[in-house]
Scaffold this motif. Sequence first.
Motif, PDB file in Angstrom:
ATOM      1  N   ALA A  26       0.953  -1.254   0.168  1.00 46.27           N
ATOM      2  CA  ALA A  26       0.109  -0.187  -0.026  1.00 46.27           C
ATOM      3  C   ALA A  26       0.801   1.424  -0.041  1.00 46.27           C
ATOM      4  N   ALA A  27       2.021   1.191   0.839  1.00 47.66           N
ATOM      5  CA  ALA A  27       2.782   2.312   0.836  1.00 47.66           C
ATOM      6  C   ALA A  27       3.541   2.737  -0.469  1.00 47.66           C
ATOM      7  N   LEU A  28       3.950   1.443  -1.078  1.00 51.00           N
ATOM      8  CA  LEU A  28       4.783   1.553  -2.445  1.00 51.00           C
ATOM      9  C   LEU A  28       3.613   2.334  -3.515  1.00 51.00           C
ATOM     10  N   GLN A  29       2.692   1.947  -3.472  1.00 52.02           N
ATOM     11  CA  GLN A  29       1.420   2.378  -4.266  1.00 52.02           C
ATOM     12  C   GLN A  29       1.423   3.815  -4.131  1.00 52.02           C
ATOM     13  N   GLU A 108       7.705 -10.231 -11.582  1.00 50.77           N
ATOM     14  CA  GLU A 108       7.809  -9.360 -10.475  1.00 50.77           C
ATOM     15  C   GLU A 108       8.678  -8.218 -10.788  1.00 50.77           C
ATOM     16  N   VAL A 109       9.472  -8.541 -11.973  1.00 53.91           N
ATOM     17  CA  VAL A 109      10.339  -7.540 -12.501  1.00 53.91           C
ATOM     18  C   VAL A 109      10.005  -6.175 -12.577  1.00 53.91           C
ATOM     19  N   PRO A 110       8.962  -5.780 -13.082  1.00 54.29           N
ATOM     20  CA  PRO A 110       8.530  -4.350 -13.145  1.00 54.29           C
ATOM     21  C   PRO A 110       8.258  -3.781 -11.778  1.00 54.29           C
ATOM     22  N   TYR A 111       7.734  -4.359 -10.998  1.00 51.55           N
ATOM     23  CA  TYR A 111       7.514  -4.072  -9.621  1.00 51.55           C
ATOM     24  C   TYR A 111       8.694  -3.756  -8.851  1.00 51.55           C
ATOM     25  N   HIS A 112       9.568  -4.945  -9.145  1.00 52.45           N
ATOM     26  CA  HIS A 112      11.017  -4.866  -8.333  1.00 52.45           C
ATOM     27  C   HIS A 112      11.567  -3.538  -8.916  1.00 52.45           C
ATOM     28  N   ARG A 113      11.558  -3.236 -10.159  1.00 53.92           N
ATOM     29  CA  ARG A 113      12.346  -2.143 -10.670  1.00 53.92           C
ATOM     30  C   ARG A 113      11.866  -0.903 -10.276  1.00 53.92           C
ATOM     31  N   GLU A 114      10.497  -0.776  -9.902  1.00 56.49           N
ATOM     32  CA  GLU A 114      10.029   0.601  -9.540  1.00 56.49           C
ATOM     33  C   GLU A 114      10.509   0.646  -7.939  1.00 56.49           C
ATOM     34  N   ARG A 115      10.362  -0.462  -7.247  1.00 57.66           N
ATOM     35  CA  ARG A 115      10.821  -0.257  -5.936  1.00 57.66           C
ATOM     36  C   ARG A 115      12.317   0.113  -5.805  1.00 57.66           C
ATOM     37  N   LEU A 120      16.916   3.972  -4.591  1.00 52.95           N
ATOM     38  CA  LEU A 120      18.108   4.572  -5.209  1.00 52.95           C
ATOM     39  C   LEU A 120      17.931   5.915  -5.558  1.00 52.95           C
ATOM     40  N   ASN A 121      16.799   6.447  -5.342  1.00 50.27           N
ATOM     41  CA  ASN A 121      16.765   7.719  -5.858  1.00 50.27           C
ATOM     42  C   ASN A 121      16.105   8.764  -5.000  1.00 50.27           C
ATOM     43  N   VAL A 122      15.474   8.265  -4.123  1.00 49.88           N
ATOM     44  CA  VAL A 122      14.820   9.190  -2.991  1.00 49.88           C
ATOM     45  C   VAL A 122      15.966   9.409  -2.078  1.00 49.88           C
ATOM     46  N   PRO A 123      16.276  10.624  -1.640  1.00 48.48           N
ATOM     47  CA  PRO A 123      17.669  10.919  -0.800  1.00 48.48           C
ATOM     48  C   PRO A 123      17.199  10.212   0.659  1.00 48.48           C
ATOM     49  N   ALA A 124      16.131  10.399   1.218  1.00 47.75           N
ATOM     50  CA  ALA A 124      15.743   9.782   2.404  1.00 47.75           C
ATOM     51  C   ALA A 124      15.773   8.468   2.345  1.00 47.75           C
ATOM     52  N   LEU A 125      15.557   7.560   1.449  1.00 49.56           N
ATOM     53  CA  LEU A 125      15.622   6.426   1.116  1.00 49.56           C
ATOM     54  C   LEU A 125      17.042   5.692   1.002  1.00 49.56           C
TER      55      LEU A 125
END
Lengths: 212, 212
Positions: A26-29, A108-115, A120-125
């Motif tokens: 839900a959060a990822l969404q 699952e690859v597209p999902y994994h890719r977005e995750r 790898l791009n949001v500074p906090a993450l």
Amino acid sequence: MQMNERSVAPRMGRQPLTTRAALSHAALQLFLERGFEQTTVDDIASAAGIGRRTLFRYFPSKNDLPWGDFEAELARMRAFLAATDATMSVVDALAAAVIEFNRFPPEEVPYHRERMNLLLNVPALVAHSTLRYAEWRRVVSDFAAGRLGVAVDAIEPTVIGWVFLGASLAAYEQWLRTNDSDLIELLESALVLLREGFAPGRSPSVEPGGRT
Amino acid sequence: MQMNERSVAPRMGRQPLTTRAALSHAALQLFLERGFEQTTVDDIASAAGIGRRTLFRYFPSKNDLPWGDFEAELARMRAFLAATDATMSVVDALAAAVIEFNRFPPEEVPYHRERMNLLLNVPALVAHSTLRYAEWRRVVSDFAAGRLGVAVDAIEPTVIGWVFLGASLAAYEQWLRTNDSDLIELLESALVLLREGFAPGRSPSVEPGGRT
DNA sequence: CAGACTAGTGGCACTCAGTGCCGAAAAAGA
DNA sequence: TCTTTTTCGGCACTGAGTGCCACTAGTCTG
């Protein structure tokens, strides 16, 4: 025994309203829809139909949500390493484990890719991820130390942990930058650089003027 | 011209009450005394005799305080790399730069040690450090890409950035774990592992049963 | 079935980091 | 003195994360 009848509610007390996986999803969404910073924990909690306080019992921080159950992944990797042939070199075994660890069913690859794109791009993450990577490195260096017969905190296992992490993340960065690349292939070429690229005279790719 | 007379207050407007270095130092003092988490930004601000709001104009976050002026360090490293002999191999040049980057006058060593001890052990700082490391890696991979004649986002410069970072941090972890070790020596041995340890058949240290 | 016991839930109030806004203070120049 | 420029810092606000505690929804025992 007939435990099957109780498998739905095998223990005492109130049943959990949700699961870590459902919350992570839900959060990822929401993160993908509005962005990580634009999504508050309240948003996630109410989207999942639970209280904000409860969410923090499933995940210690907002930053942990995209990771889902990383501990289980690590356990898988640890098991894979433990099962490798003891005559295999440490580097070979780790290379195989890294490949295995990052293999996902095609759907699952597209999902994994977005995750991973978020991670790898949001500074906090990006910042928070370091703590997860440290656990990953620990798995690697524990294995290396065991096979090499040295202490976990000796320099070899430590360097090995760092260097395999580096190679993996380099492959991930590459994967996310391109549209139709194969993660496994990129991991393999990063690992090749590790094994052959840094020995003098072995590969022209790290000599001045060299090319690939 | 006679700019000398104005060197004390060369520009218009109110003079800054303090400096980044002074704030970094004051903060570090408190972190060492009471611990990072136990020190609030208010504590630091009032210890430095400025307002909390002002502190956030000198440093964007509490996590940045222990880093001081890292940008200047990076500039030093970039300059060092740019000045290396173009016939030197990329790996040699980077190894030399890493050593140079981490050389400190003896009297500063204990201070640097305590600082790094915080940065590598306090979870919030460990996490945040990643963002600084990314800038460091960028310096490395920019240089590697330039010398190799490939794009910065090609896989070789990326792996090189990661792997040199890994080796450096492995040396730091080792340094902090022991009491009387020499950082430069540890960096050198980590870099040796990089250059020789991962090529099959070159070093027994990463073969099963091997030892150092 | 009643009461005891257990585990998950979530509201409330609080701390603390970080930010936008804005007026005050301190310096230089006209 | 008046204006301009730059720094300072108070105030109020948002949002993450936590401690406390009463409540809910189950199981178990007598």
